[in-house]
Design an enzyme around this catalytic site. Structure first.
Site, short mmCIF file in Angstrom:
data_model
loop_
_atom_site.label_atom_id
_atom_site.label_comp_id
_atom_site.label_asym_id
_atom_site.label_seq_id
_atom_site.Cartn_x
_atom_site.Cartn_y
_atom_site.Cartn_z
N LYS A 1 0.84 -1.18 0.00
CA LYS A 1 0.00 0.00 0.00
C LYS A 1 0.89 1.25 0.00
CE LYS A 1 -1.09 2.16 3.73
NZ LYS A 1 -0.27 2.67 4.84
N ASP B 1 -2.64 -5.80 2.46
CA ASP B 1 -3.12 -4.89 3.50
C ASP B 1 -2.83 -5.63 4.80
OD1 ASP B 1 -4.66 -3.64 5.50
OD2 ASP B 1 -5.93 -2.75 3.96
N HIS B 2 -1.80 -5.19 5.52
CA HIS B 2 -1.34 -6.05 6.62
C HIS B 2 -2.40 -6.22 7.71
CE1 HIS B 2 -0.10 -2.33 8.71
NE2 HIS B 2 -0.10 -3.06 9.80
N LYS C 1 -3.71 -9.79 10.24
CA LYS C 1 -3.70 -9.88 11.70
C LYS C 1 -4.66 -10.99 12.13
CE LYS C 1 -2.72 -4.98 12.45
NZ LYS C 1 -1.67 -4.70 13.42
N GLU D 1 -2.78 5.69 17.62
CA GLU D 1 -1.34 5.42 17.74
C GLU D 1 -0.72 6.44 18.68
OE1 GLU D 1 0.75 3.86 14.11
OE2 GLU D 1 -0.78 5.10 13.20
N ASP E 1 -3.65 6.97 4.54
CA ASP E 1 -2.70 6.05 5.17
C ASP E 1 -3.39 4.92 5.94
OD1 ASP E 1 0.05 5.41 5.91
OD2 ASP E 1 -0.50 6.03 7.95
N HIS F 1 -6.71 -0.01 5.59
CA HIS F 1 -6.86 -0.84 6.79
C HIS F 1 -8.27 -0.79 7.41
CE1 HIS F 1 -2.66 -1.10 6.30
NE2 HIS F 1 -2.29 -0.09 7.05
N LYS G 1 -2.55 9.95 15.06
CA LYS G 1 -1.21 9.78 15.62
C LYS G 1 -1.06 10.72 16.81
CE LYS G 1 1.00 7.97 11.55
NZ LYS G 1 1.12 6.54 11.80
#
Ligand code: BG6
Length: 505
Positions: free
Chosen positions: A157, A186-187, A191, A225, A244, A249, A349
Site C-alpha cells: 500500500k 493490507d497487513h 492480523k 497510535e 494512510d 486498513h 497519531k
C-alpha cells in the site's frame, strides 16, 4: 499456520535494503523458516540499488535480524546461519530494463544450480511511483511468463493516490499480470485478530442474530497510535491519515465487521461479500463532508514530561502543512442489515494509547427497569480488540450484591493470548505464506480497492477544494480534536476512549 501445497520457489524482494524489508519482511521469512513452513527448495533474492555482493547482503541481513527480530534469534543463531545460505542479492536499478535482463539471467542461474522451479513471488517493497515501472520491466524481460512456473506480485500500500490513479495503476499491472497473479497487501487483513472477527461472527450461534440494525445502535472503529510520524514525514505529508489508514486498513476492517456470511470459506466467496459492504457505503456529497468528517493535526505537547514536536516541525513536513494526522468520520452502509446504523471510524497519531478496536454498541433494553439505580450509564457493548491485549469482551449491567437493586456495568473478557500456546504470527508471516501457497483470501481485490477509493475521494476532493473546511489542531497525548464528538447525533454520546487493557468506563 498451514503448509499445504507449497511448491519450491523464489522470493524476490525489490527494495530489500529499505525499512519495511528490514523490519518486517526478512524477519517474517526467517520466522517461516524456523517454523519449517518454507518449501524444501527456496531462495530469497534481495534486489536493491546498492552495489554489494551476496556475502555483504547476508551480513546485513544478519545485523538486521539482530535488531528487528531479537525474539526469533534467541537460541536460533545456528538456524540463522542456515537460513542465510538461502539468501542472495542482485543489484537492480528499478528503472533500468537492462538490470532486469540481468536479474532474469541471475534467476536462471540460481534455479539451474539449485534445481528450483521458476515459481516466483516478486515483493514490491518500493516507493509507490515505481510499482508500474517494476511491473513493466518484469514484463519486458518475460519475468511474468508462467510457462516455466507461476509468477505472483505482492504490491504494498498505498495502492494509488486517488480513485483515478488506483484504476490507472491497476490497468498498468494488468498489462502483463492477471488478477490472480496480483496480491494487494493490507497487513491488517493478516492480523490474527481481524480474521478472528469472522470466526467470532460465523462460528457461533449467538452473535449473528443480534448483528444487525434491529439490535445494534452504532459501531465504532478506533485505531489510535501513540507515536507521531517519526522519520516518515516526507511520505506522510503527501498521504495523511485518511489515505494512510482509512482507505485501506480501517475500511477493510469495516468490511469484515459488516459483511454477510459467505456460503463457503474461500477467497472468492469471502471477497465477494466484503466488496459488497464497501460498495454499499452511502456516498457523501461534498457539501456534507464537514458534517460527517472531522480532521485534525497534532501540535506540540508532552508525553511523560517529554516535550513532543508539532507535526509541522517533523522532518520532511511542510511548515504550513494542512495534512491531517487525525480523522474521525461517520458513515452509513445502505443495505438491509445496516440501514441507518451509523458507523464511526477514527484514527490518529500522537494519541494517548496505541489501540485498535471495534465496539458494537447494542440498543438498550426496551424498558429500563433499573435506570434510576444504575451507577453508570447502562451500556451493552461487544468489543472486538485487535491490538493490544487482543480478544473479545462483552459489557453489561449486573446487580451490586447487597440490599436494593443497584446496577453496575461489568465486563467479561476473553484474551486471545489464553488460546495461543505459541507466539501469535505476525501479519506479514501469514500473508507472505498465503501468497506462496496461492491463497489470496486475505489480500485486497481490485474491486474492493476501487470501492474504498470512491468513498475516500469525495472527502479528499472536498478538503482540497473547500478552504472553509476546518483543520482542527490537537495537543499530543490527547484524543484528538474535541469536535470529533460533534459527529454523534445525541449530546450524551461520545467516543469510547480505549485503554490498553480491556476496561469499562
Ligand atoms: C501502516 C501505516 O500501514 O500502518 C502507518 O502506514 C501505521 O502509518 C501502521 O502506523 C499501523 O499498523 P499497526 O499494525 O501498527 O497498527
Amino acid at each position: 499456520m498451514k503448509k499445504n501445497n507449497i511448491e519450491n520457489q523464489v522470493l524476490v524482494i525489490f527494495g530489500s535494503n529499505g525499512d519495511l524489508a528490514k523490519r518486517k519482511l526478512v524477519p517474517a521469512v526467517f520466522q517461516l523458516f524456523l517454523e519449517k513452513l518454507l518449501p524444501e527448495r527456496f531462495v530469497v533474492i534481495g534486489a536493491g540499488s546498492q552495489d554489494k555482493d551476496e556475502v555483504a547482503f547476508r551480513f546485513d541481513v544478519k545485523e538486521t535480524m539482530h535488531t528487528f527480530a531479537t525474539k526469533s534469534i534467541v537460541g536460533n543463531e545456528e538456524k540463522l546461519e542456515d537460513f542465510l545460505q538461502s539468501v542472495y542479492y542482485k543489484k537492480v536499478n528499478n528503472q533500468s530494463e537492462e538490470d532486469f535482463f540481468s536479474l532474469s539471467t541471475y534467476i536462471d542461474l540460481l534455479s539451474d544450480k539449485l534445481q528450483i522451479t521458476k515459481n516466483i513471488v516478486y515483493y514490491f517493497s518500493i516507493p509507490p511511483f515505481l510499482y508500474d515501472v517494476v511491473a513493466a520491466n518484469l514484463v519486458k524481460c518475460g519475468l511474468n511468463v508462467e510457462e516455466d512456473g507461476w509468477k505472483r506480485i505482492i504490491v504494498e500500500k498505498p495502492f494509488g493516490y486517488s480513485y483515478d490513479s488506483a484504476i490507472e495503476l491497476d490497468k498498468k499491472l494488468h498489462n502483463g499480470f492477471n488478477e490472480d497473479q496480483i496480491y494487494r497487501i493490507d497487513h491488517y487483513l493478516g492480523k490474527e485478530t481481524v480474521q478472528n472477527i469472522m470466526v467470532t461472527r460465523f462460528s457461533n450461534g449467538f452473535f449473528e442474530p443480534i448483528w444487525n440494525r434491529k439490535y445494534v445502535d452504532r459501531i465504532e472503529i478506533t485505531a489510535s497510535e501513540k507515536i507521531g510520524v517519526g522519520n516518515r514525514g516526507g511520505y506522510y505529508d503527501t498521504s495523511g491519515a485518511l489515505r494512510d489508514m482509512i482507505q485501506n486498513h480501517l475500511l477493510q476492517v469495516l468490511a469484515v465487521v459488516a459483511m454477510e456470511p459467505p456460503v463457503v470459506f474461500d477467497s472468492d466467496a469471502i471477497r465477494n461479500e466484503t466488496v459488497k459492504v464497501l460498495q454499499a457505503i452511502r456516498p457523501m456529497r461534498s457539501s456534507e463532508v464537514s458534517n460527517y468528517v472531522v480532521r485534525g493535526q497534532y501540535i506540540s505537547g508532552e508525553v511523560n514530561n517529554e516535550p513532543q514536536k508539532a507535526y509541522r516541525q517533523e522532518k520532511g513536513v511542510a511548515p504550513n502543512s494542512k495534512t491531517e494526522t487525525f480523522v474521525a468520520l461517520k458513515l452509513f452502509i445502505d443495505n438491509w442489515r445496516w440501514g441507518d446504523v451509523p458507523f464511526y471510524i477514527r484514527t490518529g497519531k500522537q494519541l494517548p494509547d496505541r489501540v485498535t478496536e471495534v465496539v458494537i454498541h447494542l440498543k438498550p433494553a426496551p424498558h429500563q427497569l433499573f435506570k434510576q439505580l444504575c451507577l453508570t450509564e447502562p451500556s451493552n457493548l461487544i468489543i472486538l480488540r485487535i491490538h493490544p491485549d487482543a480478544g473479545v469482551a462483552v459489557d453489561f449491567g449486573m446487580k451490586i450484591p447487597g440490599a436494593g437493586f443497584k446496577v453496575q456495568n461489568v465486563n467479561m473478557a476473553f484474551h486471545y493470548s489464553d488460546l495461543a500456546d505459541k507466539k501469535i504470527a505476525e501479519a506479514y508471516e501469514r500473508l507472505i505464506l498465503d501468497c506462496m501457497i496461492g491463497d489470496s483470501t486475505l489480500y485486497a481485490r481490485a474491486d474492493a480497492v476501487k470501492a474504498s477509493w470512491k468513498f475516500v475521494d469525495t472527502i479528499l476532493n472536498a478538503w482540497k477544494n473547500d478552504p472553509e473546511i476546518p483543520l482542527y489542531f490537537y495537543e499530543c497525548n490527547t484524543w484528538g480534536p474535541k469536535e470529533s464528538n460533534n459527529l454523534f447525533d445525541e449530546k450524551f454520546m461520545k467516543w469510547r476512549n480505549p485503554f490498553s487493557k480491556f476496561k469499562t468506563e
